[in-house]
Design a protein around this motif. Structure first.
Motif, PDB file in Angstrom:
ATOM      1  N   SER A  38      52.598   9.966  63.776  1.00  0.00           N
ATOM      2  CA  SER A  38      52.454   9.852  65.301  1.00  0.00           C
ATOM      3  C   SER A  38      52.030   8.377  65.500  1.00  0.00           C
ATOM      4  CB  SER A  38      51.185  10.928  65.548  1.00  0.00           C
ATOM      5  OG  SER A  38      50.025  10.469  64.928  1.00  0.00           O
TER       6      SER A  38
ATOM      7  N   LYS B  25      52.943   5.549  75.299  1.00  0.00           N
ATOM      8  CA  LYS B  25      52.899   7.122  75.190  1.00  0.00           C
ATOM      9  C   LYS B  25      52.439   7.579  73.739  1.00  0.00           C
ATOM     10  CE  LYS B  25      53.723   8.205  79.613  1.00  0.00           C
ATOM     11  NZ  LYS B  25      52.981   8.867  80.354  1.00  0.00           N
TER      12      LYS B  25
ATOM     13  N   CYS C   8      53.278   9.716  70.807  1.00  0.00           N
ATOM     14  CA  CYS C   8      54.561  10.727  70.553  1.00  0.00           C
ATOM     15  C   CYS C   8      54.221  10.895  68.774  1.00  0.00           C
ATOM     16  CB  CYS C   8      55.802   9.705  70.529  1.00  0.00           C
ATOM     17  SG  CYS C   8      56.007   9.077  72.292  1.00  0.00           S
TER      18      CYS C   8
ATOM     19  N   ASN D 170      56.349  12.163  65.391  1.00  0.00           N
ATOM     20  CA  ASN D 170      57.592  11.742  64.607  1.00  0.00           C
ATOM     21  C   ASN D 170      57.692  13.130  63.706  1.00  0.00           C
ATOM     22  OD1 ASN D 170      58.821  10.392  61.935  1.00  0.00           O
ATOM     23  ND2 ASN D 170      59.940  10.435  63.933  1.00  0.00           N
TER      24      ASN D 170
ATOM     25  N   TRP E  12      61.086  11.709  67.919  1.00  0.00           N
ATOM     26  CA  TRP E  12      59.942  11.195  68.428  1.00  0.00           C
ATOM     27  C   TRP E  12      59.606  11.869  69.529  1.00  0.00           C
ATOM     28  CZ3 TRP E  12      55.999   8.325  66.194  1.00  0.00           C
ATOM     29  CH2 TRP E  12      56.427   7.646  64.976  1.00  0.00           C
ATOM     30  N   VAL E  13      58.573  12.767  69.931  1.00  0.00           N
ATOM     31  CA  VAL E  13      58.400  13.447  71.252  1.00  0.00           C
ATOM     32  C   VAL E  13      57.035  13.264  71.631  1.00  0.00           C
ATOM     33  CG1 VAL E  13      57.453  15.557  69.718  1.00  0.00           C
ATOM     34  CG2 VAL E  13      58.356  15.965  72.009  1.00  0.00           C
ATOM     35  N   ASN E  14      57.105  13.010  72.895  1.00  0.00           N
ATOM     36  CA  ASN E  14      55.839  12.927  73.716  1.00  0.00           C
ATOM     37  C   ASN E  14      55.049  13.876  73.741  1.00  0.00           C
ATOM     38  OD1 ASN E  14      54.433  12.885  77.189  1.00  0.00           O
ATOM     39  ND2 ASN E  14      54.210  11.117  75.639  1.00  0.00           N
ATOM     40  N   ASP E  15      53.509  13.735  73.542  1.00  0.00           N
ATOM     41  CA  ASP E  15      52.678  14.778  73.538  1.00  0.00           C
ATOM     42  C   ASP E  15      52.241  15.550  74.782  1.00  0.00           C
ATOM     43  OD1 ASP E  15      50.949  12.865  74.540  1.00  0.00           O
ATOM     44  OD2 ASP E  15      49.243  13.179  73.193  1.00  0.00           O
TER      45      ASP E  15
ATOM     46  N   TRP F 155      56.351  16.743  76.425  1.00  0.00           N
ATOM     47  CA  TRP F 155      57.216  17.208  75.406  1.00  0.00           C
ATOM     48  C   TRP F 155      58.560  16.995  75.632  1.00  0.00           C
ATOM     49  CZ3 TRP F 155      53.862  18.343  71.690  1.00  0.00           C
ATOM     50  CH2 TRP F 155      52.564  18.798  72.179  1.00  0.00           C
TER      51      TRP F 155
ATOM     52  N   LYS G 105      61.486  10.936  73.236  1.00  0.00           N
ATOM     53  CA  LYS G 105      61.634   9.719  73.412  1.00  0.00           C
ATOM     54  C   LYS G 105      62.805   9.065  72.593  1.00  0.00           C
ATOM     55  CE  LYS G 105      60.049   5.684  74.997  1.00  0.00           C
ATOM     56  NZ  LYS G 105      61.055   4.912  74.889  1.00  0.00           N
TER      57      LYS G 105
END
Length: 847
Positions: free
Chosen positions: A269, A275, A277, A279, A297-300, A303, A306
């Motif tokens: 992370s 932002k 994110c 992993n 990678w995804v935003n918390d 969602w 990225k």
């Protein structure tokens, strides 16, 4: 046709070796000697990195000079390795397990759990929020798009570079470079750049792309090549359950079925563009399936994705493609909106998947910018078409590209423009190009005459009537945008000692409506009844007339003289309406086959010759079809669109001494459907009815197949004229599982075979009046010489008691190019010469 250079170059060139600033490659193991997949490999002090593949191998390069590389993976101690030189190949790296693992993250290896897995929990949140991310949240949108397509030849040694094949063309290797994905040297041979403006409306589900400029190496006016390449790399949405590439359905790592297909590991992370994110690493649960490996990678909070990268699983059941690698990056427009900013796609085409095999890269880089939203355009704008070839779009100056090119070309990409211009002046290359052109199109080009000789592959044929048949022919060809075209052929049969010929022409009168008039004449021997719908193509000839080997004697051929004139128009996009007037003279071409019918009410006089004038009205609708070119002939550049056909035929008794007046209606539909990860289902249906009494030559024989080829929309276990109808309904289904079953069988899964099943059925009737009219012909078909002639009933001629059906089980992808089908006849086995079981096959290059 003039685009064949692209296809020929796939097998023509190879590449030399060059060096970047810093390069490393090798393998990573644990202390037990097991290969470690998905290890992070990064140059120290940079954000340039990669991950090891499923075999623990890696390759990383940079234009900068770096002195150290770091290896890291959760559960293992970080390792920093000094680089003693700029190029460090075949490194052997061993990572040691950490004494204590992180408490806050659960580590998974091998097959991961579907429950109590934080990575899967995050995946479920991505599913729940995917409709709120991206362009779908806006009513309308528009953006600028820059796309660069490139083909590169890769992986050769110095011996081949210095071979006689490239003597006189050595300068082409001055443009070699090295891939930062695979580590292979490559030679750019084709570059295409396009700048466009894209408009979309989610309320009416319409998208329009307006091309503003296009530039490429060697194909500046060839929209067919450009269309072919763009369709090869069609746009995709990572949030969809399945991604479509190379006519295959790949399971997306973000698919709702992903947890059945992939293993997921929460790896790291960090802040990306301010932002937070997570992993997540993912890799396939099973081998041989159409899957990827990589990470995202995804935003918390939103969602939204990225960044994501996807690499084809090495064991995936796909032909001619050794490597697929994709990257997508999303920019943060505001706190809740992540939009695609960069899309990179690389594929490595090769004849086999061995590490050192030679092949060709296909690369697409797409950049998106200047997003605007909720600017509504008139609905008609999305339906407007471009009807004329605009040379200005394909000949933009340097100023245009300096202003609109969103990513600078490399030195080698710039060099390929000049290299191909020089290459086309080399005589040896022109000869090789001509040979490749023949293989790709079937025609030999004679530019000085604006004429193409061919099709080459129709030069020889064979059937029982003509014996060995030779054919010569050709067509006019000035460019792919020709407003008119002439074609013709001459043929001769050594058994019947008769000459055959045909000529046709067509002219595009109006580009906007695509109003085309055409006409022609053919005198030939043909297998009529090889399909339920009768072609009005003057020069057309089916495989049934030319098969070299047959499963049964094929002597039921017809001598045909056909004169035809037609006019067609495209009413709306992909909806074509056509009107034909034809005059046909038909008679049997064989002494053992009869087309005789009674000519009087007392049934005492017969004739075997039919002269028939007809008007045919045809409608063809193919929604979603894409074409290239603006001339009288256009090329289809995509697949997977449905096709609907409807026709009405009116026989004109008395017109030009025509023998019969009658009406016939026919309809057919065909569609190939991707069934997610279960393969492809192809469905076809046809219905038709002939009114009034007509001779056998005008009825609808159920299309048999006496060849050894698997031909869709025919019945493999039926002989020609085994069934004849005046009304019918048929259905054919074929499903290709793409290896989904075989890939789970231990001794088969390494062969990449593909299982195919099919079922075909038809029901039809024939009136007693038509039986009575054609009794002489039907008696010759039903009864052998010397057999007693008994009463003929409709059930003896047509499958009216119950639908005739047959089914098949096939294995495809044998040696990547062969398919074998075992066909079983389901019923009507009591008929004479019924073939209960048979084997057919086909040959082709498929992904």
């Amino acid at each position: 046709m003039k685009h064949n250079l692209l296809f020929f170059l796939i097998t023509l060139f190879t590449v030399a070796i060059s060096y970047g600033q810093t390069k490393v490659s090798g393998e990573v193991f644990d202390t037990q000697g097991n290969a470690l997949p998905f290890v992070n490999v990064v140059f120290m002090g940079s954000n340039e990195g990669t991950i090891t593949n499923e075999n623990g191998r890696f390759y990383l390069e940079s234009d900068a000079t770096w002195e150290q590389v770091r290896f890291s993976f959760i559960g293992f101690s970080n390792l920093i390795v000094d680089l003693e030189q700029k190029v460090n190949y075949e490194m052997k790296i061993t990572l040691e397990e950490e004494a204590g693992a992180l408490d806050e993250i659960v580590i998974f290896t091998g097959k991961t759990d579907k429950k109590n897995n934080p990575a899967v929990d995050i995946l479920r949140k991505i599913w729940a929020n995917k409709r709120e991310n991206g362009l779908k949240q806006f009513k309308q949108y528009q953006y600028d798009k820059y796309e660069k397509l490139e083909f590169d030849l890769n992986t050769i040694d110095s011996a081949l570079i210095n071979s006689r094949l490239f003597k006189g063309m050595e300068f082409i290797f001055d443009q070699t470079d090295t891939s930062n994905v695979t580590g292979k040297t490559y030679l750019p041979i084709f570059v295409n750049e396009a700048v466009s403006k894209v408009y979309g409306d989610n309320e009416i589900n319409k998208v329009k792309e307006e091309l503003l400029g296009n530039k490429n190496s060697g194909f500046s006016e060839n929209q067919t090549v450009i269309g072919f390449v763009k369709d090869l790399y069609s746009d995709y949405d990572i949030y969809q359950n399945y991604l479509q590439f190379f006519d295959k359905s790949f399971t997306s790592p973000l698919s709702r079925t992903g947890i059945q297909t992939y293993n997921y590991v929460l790896s790291d992370s960090a802040y990306i563009d301010n932002k937070w994110c997570y992993n997540i690493i993912y890799y396939p649960r099973r081998k041989n399936e159409l899957t990827f490996k990589g990470d995202f990678w995804v935003n918390d909070s939103t969602w939204a994705i990225k960044e994501i990268n996807m690499q084809l699983s090495k064991s995936a059941n796909i032909n001619w493609v050794k490597e697929i690698y994709m990257e997508q990056e999303f920019d943060i427009v505001n706190d809740t909106t992540f939009l695609l900013s960069r899309d990179y796609f690389l594929s490595d085409f090769a004849f086999n998947k061995k590490e050192q095999s030679r092949g060709m890269y296909g690369k697409r880089t797409t950049l998106y910018d200047n997003y605007e939203f909720d600017k509504k355009l008139d609905k008609d704008y999305y339906d407007k078409e471009v009807y004329n070839y605009d040379k200005d779009i394909y000949n933009r100056g340097d100023e245009f590209w300096e202003e609109n090119r969103k990513e600078e070309l490399s030195k080698d990409e710039l060099g390929v423009y000049k290299m191909l211009d020089t290459l086309k002046t080399v005589k040896k290359f022109r000869n090789l190009y001509n040979a490749g052109s023949v293989l790709a199109s079937g025609y030999y080009e004679i530019p000085s005459l604006n004429f193409d000789y061919g099709p080459i592959f129709s030069t020889f044929g064979f059937n029982e009537v003509e014996g060995l048949r030779i054919r010569t022919g050709g067509r006019t060809y000035f460019s792919q945008n020709d407003p008119w075209r002439l074609e013709g052929f001459l043929a001769y049969g050594f058994k019947d000692k008769k000459g055959k010929f045909g000529i046709s022409g067509k002219w595009l009168l109006d580009k906007k409506s695509r109003l085309i008039i055409s006409g022609g004449y053919r005198q030939d021997v043909e297998q009529i009844g090889a399909s339920l719908t009768t072609s009005r193509d003057v020069l057309g000839r089916n495989l049934a007339s030319s098969s070299l080997v047959n499963t049964a004697t094929n002597d039921k051929l017809t001598s045909i003289k056909l004169a035809n004139v037609a006019a067609e128009i495209e009413v709306v996009r992909n909806l074509q309406v056509r009107a034909d007037f034809s005059l046909r003279t038909l008679e049997s071409a064989s002494e053992t086959f009869s087309l005789d019918y009674f000519t009087d009410a007392t049934q005492t006089t017969t004739t075997g010759e039919l002269k028939q004038a007809e008007i045919v009205l045809t409608t063809i609708w193919e929604p979603g079809k894409k074409t290239s070119g603006f001339g009288v002939e256009r090329r289809v550049t995509n697949e997977w669109f449905p096709s609907f056909y409807a026709s009405y035929t009116r026989g004109l008794e008395g017109t030009l001494d025509s023998d019969f007046g009658y009406d016939k209606f026919q309809f057919s539909a065909r569609k190939a459907i991707r069934v997610g990860g279960l393969g492809t289902l192809t469905a076809s249906t046809e219905v038709g009815k002939t009114f009034d009494e007509v001779p056998l030559a005008l009825l609808s024989p159920v299309p048999g197949n006496q060849s050894l080829f698997s031909i869709f929309n025919t019945f493999s276990q039926l002989n020609f004229y085994e069934f004849t109808t005046d009304e019918y309904a048929s259905l054919q289904l074929e499903h290709n599982f793409g290896g989904r079953i075989f890939n789970r069988i231990p001794f088969l899964k390494g062969l990449n075979l593909r299982e195919i099943i099919g079922v075909r059925g038809i029901i039809g009737n024939i009136s007693q009046a038509n039986i009575d009219l054609n009794r002489p012909a039907f008696e010759s078909l039903l009864f052998a010489e010397g057999d007693p002639v008994t009463a003929i009933t409709p059930s003896m001629i047509a499958p009216s008691m119950e639908p005739y059906y047959e089914y098949s089980i096939g294995v495809g992808n044998i040696f990547k190019v062969f398919r074998i089908d075992v066909n079983f006849r389901g019923n009507y086995n009591f008929l004479p010469d019924a073939r209960k079981i048979g084997v057919t096959g086909s040959f082709g290059f498929y992904f």
